[in-house]
Design a protein around this motif. Structure first.
Motif, PDB file in Angstrom:
ATOM      1  N   GLY A  41       0.816  -1.209   0.000  1.00 58.73           N
ATOM      2  CA  GLY A  41       0.000   0.000   0.000  1.00 58.73           C
ATOM      3  C   GLY A  41       0.849   1.257   0.000  1.00 58.73           C
ATOM      4  O   GLY A  41       1.852   1.349  -0.690  1.00 58.73           O
ATOM      5  N   ARG A  42       0.447   2.213   0.827  1.00 60.27           N
ATOM      6  CA  ARG A  42       1.128   3.511   0.852  1.00 60.27           C
ATOM      7  C   ARG A  42       2.549   3.411   1.419  1.00 60.27           C
ATOM      8  O   ARG A  42       3.378   4.291   1.209  1.00 60.27           O
ATOM      9  N   ARG A  43       2.860   2.335   2.103  1.00 60.30           N
ATOM     10  CA  ARG A  43       4.205   2.182   2.671  1.00 60.30           C
ATOM     11  C   ARG A  43       5.156   1.453   1.724  1.00 60.30           C
ATOM     12  O   ARG A  43       6.239   1.059   2.114  1.00 60.30           O
ATOM     13  N   THR A  44       4.756   1.261   0.492  1.00 56.76           N
ATOM     14  CA  THR A  44       5.565   0.525  -0.465  1.00 56.76           C
ATOM     15  C   THR A  44       6.722   1.376  -0.978  1.00 56.76           C
ATOM     16  O   THR A  44       6.559   2.538  -1.313  1.00 56.76           O
ATOM     17  N   SER A  45       7.879   0.751  -1.032  1.00 55.00           N
ATOM     18  CA  SER A  45       9.009   1.342  -1.728  1.00 55.00           C
ATOM     19  C   SER A  45       9.472   0.304  -2.742  1.00 55.00           C
ATOM     20  O   SER A  45       9.166  -0.886  -2.622  1.00 55.00           O
ATOM     21  N   PHE A  46      10.188   0.751  -3.765  1.00 53.64           N
ATOM     22  CA  PHE A  46      10.601  -0.184  -4.798  1.00 53.64           C
ATOM     23  C   PHE A  46      11.872   0.305  -5.477  1.00 53.64           C
ATOM     24  O   PHE A  46      12.242   1.472  -5.394  1.00 53.64           O
ATOM     25  N   VAL A  47      12.530  -0.640  -6.124  1.00 53.68           N
ATOM     26  CA  VAL A  47      13.679  -0.359  -6.967  1.00 53.68           C
ATOM     27  C   VAL A  47      13.273  -0.815  -8.360  1.00 53.68           C
ATOM     28  O   VAL A  47      12.718  -1.909  -8.522  1.00 53.68           O
ATOM     29  N   ALA A  48      13.520  -0.002  -9.373  1.00 55.38           N
ATOM     30  CA  ALA A  48      13.174  -0.333 -10.750  1.00 55.38           C
ATOM     31  C   ALA A  48      14.461  -0.538 -11.546  1.00 55.38           C
ATOM     32  O   ALA A  48      15.366   0.299 -11.505  1.00 55.38           O
ATOM     33  N   VAL A  49      14.516  -1.668 -12.265  1.00 56.42           N
ATOM     34  CA  VAL A  49      15.714  -2.006 -13.024  1.00 56.42           C
ATOM     35  C   VAL A  49      15.299  -2.364 -14.447  1.00 56.42           C
ATOM     36  O   VAL A  49      14.427  -3.221 -14.633  1.00 56.42           O
ATOM     37  N   PRO A  50      15.895  -1.745 -15.459  1.00 59.58           N
ATOM     38  CA  PRO A  50      15.561  -2.109 -16.837  1.00 59.58           C
ATOM     39  C   PRO A  50      15.859  -3.588 -17.102  1.00 59.58           C
ATOM     40  O   PRO A  50      16.855  -4.131 -16.608  1.00 59.58           O
ATOM     41  N   GLY A  51      14.982  -4.247 -17.861  1.00 54.31           N
ATOM     42  CA  GLY A  51      15.178  -5.648 -18.213  1.00 54.31           C
ATOM     43  C   GLY A  51      14.783  -6.586 -17.091  1.00 54.31           C
ATOM     44  O   GLY A  51      14.220  -6.189 -16.082  1.00 54.31           O
ATOM     45  N   ARG A  52      15.113  -7.859 -17.301  1.00 61.42           N
ATOM     46  CA  ARG A  52      14.848  -8.878 -16.276  1.00 61.42           C
ATOM     47  C   ARG A  52      15.975  -8.869 -15.267  1.00 61.42           C
ATOM     48  O   ARG A  52      17.141  -8.908 -15.634  1.00 61.42           O
ATOM     49  N   LEU A  53      15.618  -8.831 -14.014  1.00 64.39           N
ATOM     50  CA  LEU A  53      16.603  -8.783 -12.940  1.00 64.39           C
ATOM     51  C   LEU A  53      16.997 -10.204 -12.557  1.00 64.39           C
ATOM     52  O   LEU A  53      16.141 -11.049 -12.304  1.00 64.39           O
ATOM     53  N   ASP A  54      18.289 -10.431 -12.512  1.00 57.33           N
ATOM     54  CA  ASP A  54      18.813 -11.726 -12.084  1.00 57.33           C
ATOM     55  C   ASP A  54      19.649 -11.468 -10.844  1.00 57.33           C
ATOM     56  O   ASP A  54      20.798 -11.048 -10.931  1.00 57.33           O
ATOM     57  N   GLY A  55      19.041 -11.646  -9.685  1.00 60.64           N
ATOM     58  CA  GLY A  55      19.747 -11.374  -8.435  1.00 60.64           C
ATOM     59  C   GLY A  55      19.323 -10.058  -7.831  1.00 60.64           C
ATOM     60  O   GLY A  55      18.200  -9.596  -8.003  1.00 60.64           O
ATOM     61  N   GLU A  56      20.247  -9.434  -7.138  1.00 62.38           N
ATOM     62  CA  GLU A  56      19.972  -8.172  -6.449  1.00 62.38           C
ATOM     63  C   GLU A  56      20.042  -6.995  -7.425  1.00 62.38           C
ATOM     64  O   GLU A  56      20.798  -7.035  -8.393  1.00 62.38           O
TER      65      GLU A  56
END
Length: 151
Positions: A41-56
């Motif tokens: 919900g409102r407490r969501t944070s995210f990291v956006a990475v172009p392409g498919r992420l493999d790992g961290e």
């Protein structure tokens, strides 16, 4: 700072459009972006990475957060890139025909730019934000179709 708003109507009901546009999945094939999501919900944070992420996610990957969350109606996100911040507001409303009206507002705010650089980029920035909001709205049917394929 530049802001643009656009509207699209799609035949699908609001609940389907909400799942397609507001719920971050680990990978979005429409945008070719992977998300690492924390919270809800409102407490969501995210990291956006172009392409498919493999790992961290790599260090310095764009970080975002949800600023406003009204399930089925409104979601506002903020994505921080090194030189800029993008804020996206998506509002959903029912149409008389049973579909959904999607109103999207994008705000682009350059950071660390001097006064001269901001003046030079002012006209280009406005145009870029207008093109971006139209391009994102053009993707709405593909997002809805992608979620339908998963369900």
């Amino acid at each position: 700072m530049h802001t643009a708003t656009g509207v699209r109507e799609v035949p699908e009901p609001r609940a389907e459009v909400w799942r397609a546009l507001a719920v971050l999945r680990p990978y979005c094939p429409v945008c070719d972006v992977s998300y690492v999501v924390t919270g809800a919900g409102r407490r969501t944070s995210f990291v956006a990475v172009p392409g498919r992420l493999d790992g961290e996610p790599p260090e310095g990957a764009p970080r975002g957060r949800i600023l406003e969350w009204a399930p089925g109606r409104t979601v506002v996100t903020e994505l921080e890139l090194t030189p800029e911040t993008w804020t996206t507001r998506i509002e959903l409303a029912d149409t008389a025909a049973g579909g959904t009206r999607v109103t999207m507002t994008l705000t682009h705010e350059p950071r660390r730019a001097g006064r001269l650089a901001r003046r030079v980029l002012a006209r280009a920035g406005r145009s870029m934000v207008e093109r971006t909001v139209e391009a994102e709205l053009d993707k709405v049917p593909a997002h809805v179709a992608a979620v339908a394929d998963i369900s």
